[in-house]
Design an enzyme around this catalytic site. Sequence first.
Site, PDB file in Angstrom:
ATOM      1  NE  ARG A   7      15.249  46.133  51.364  1.00  0.00           N
ATOM      2  CZ  ARG A   7      14.893  45.070  50.662  1.00  0.00           C
ATOM      3  NH1 ARG A   7      14.716  43.890  51.257  1.00  0.00           N
ATOM      4  NH2 ARG A   7      14.701  45.151  49.350  1.00  0.00           N
ATOM      5  CB  CYS A  58      19.328  48.135  48.613  1.00  0.00           C
ATOM      6  SG  CYS A  58      17.626  48.402  49.194  1.00  0.00           S
ATOM      7  CB  THR A 105      14.848  51.411  50.698  1.00  0.00           C
ATOM      8  OG1 THR A 105      14.262  51.891  49.479  1.00  0.00           O
ATOM      9  CG2 THR A 105      13.867  51.660  51.831  1.00  0.00           C
ATOM     10  CB  THR A 161      11.000  52.659  47.895  1.00  0.00           C
ATOM     11  OG1 THR A 161      11.917  53.088  48.916  1.00  0.00           O
ATOM     12  CG2 THR A 161      11.709  51.716  46.934  1.00  0.00           C
ATOM     13  CE  LYS A 208      12.205  46.034  45.280  1.00  0.00           C
ATOM     14  NZ  LYS A 208      13.496  45.397  45.577  1.00  0.00           N
ATOM     15  CB  CYS A 245      14.354  52.511  43.694  1.00  0.00           C
ATOM     16  SG  CYS A 245      14.023  50.738  43.951  1.00  0.00           S
TER      17      CYS A 245
END
Length: 229
Positions: free
Chosen positions: A48, A82, A84, A122, A161, A191
């Site tokens: 994203r 999520c 974002t 992010t 991640k 995030c």
Amino acid sequence: MKIAGVLGGMGPIATIDLLNKIVKYTDAKKDSDHIHTLVDNYTEIPDRTAYILGQGENPEQHLIDSALKLEAMGASFIVMPCNTAHYFYEKVCGAVKIPFINMIDEVAKELNDIKKVGLLATKGTYKGHIYENIFNRYGIDVKIPPIDMQEIVTDLIYRVKEGKDDIDQVPIDQVLDYFSSLGIDKIILGCTELPVAFRRLEIEGEFLDPTKILAVSTIKLIGKKIKEC
């Protein structure tokens, strides 16, 4: 009976974190007291942040496809762990007939009388003004770190991640000290990898965990009781 649909995979660790918190905060004595949940752990959804920064494929149709899949499977409503990806919220929401709970809006409701917060997120969330666009409606001022410190936050997020074990090498304290210098003691872990990172790093403070807030909202929407932990 209501069924929660989780539009996940962004990333899988964040999706598992939401599911763990749904289980943790449900006041349950037996299996059947827990929530019936459908999960699409759709890890192939394009990044994203990369798209928002003009560097990658548009994930919008992938998000819509996942939402439609959850709807077809019988979900009563959709939640998406999520931050974002909420950049695409309106388009995804318009593609389904069932409710799609906005995590950012749920966080804003949690703030009550607080009018200034710091945001760790992010670069896509920062550039897309994902929090500001909603928080402005509540009269809440969102402060973000300068560019060099955004790089620190990004590094921490992507190490989680990638499943790396060296997240303690990321100088995230510099960013927290920056917010402290502004007199901000309420910071949003914006995030869904960040609550995971902060738990592993054993960082304590006045942090708002959107994943936990979304989990509690999910439990309430199903009609179950919340367990205090």
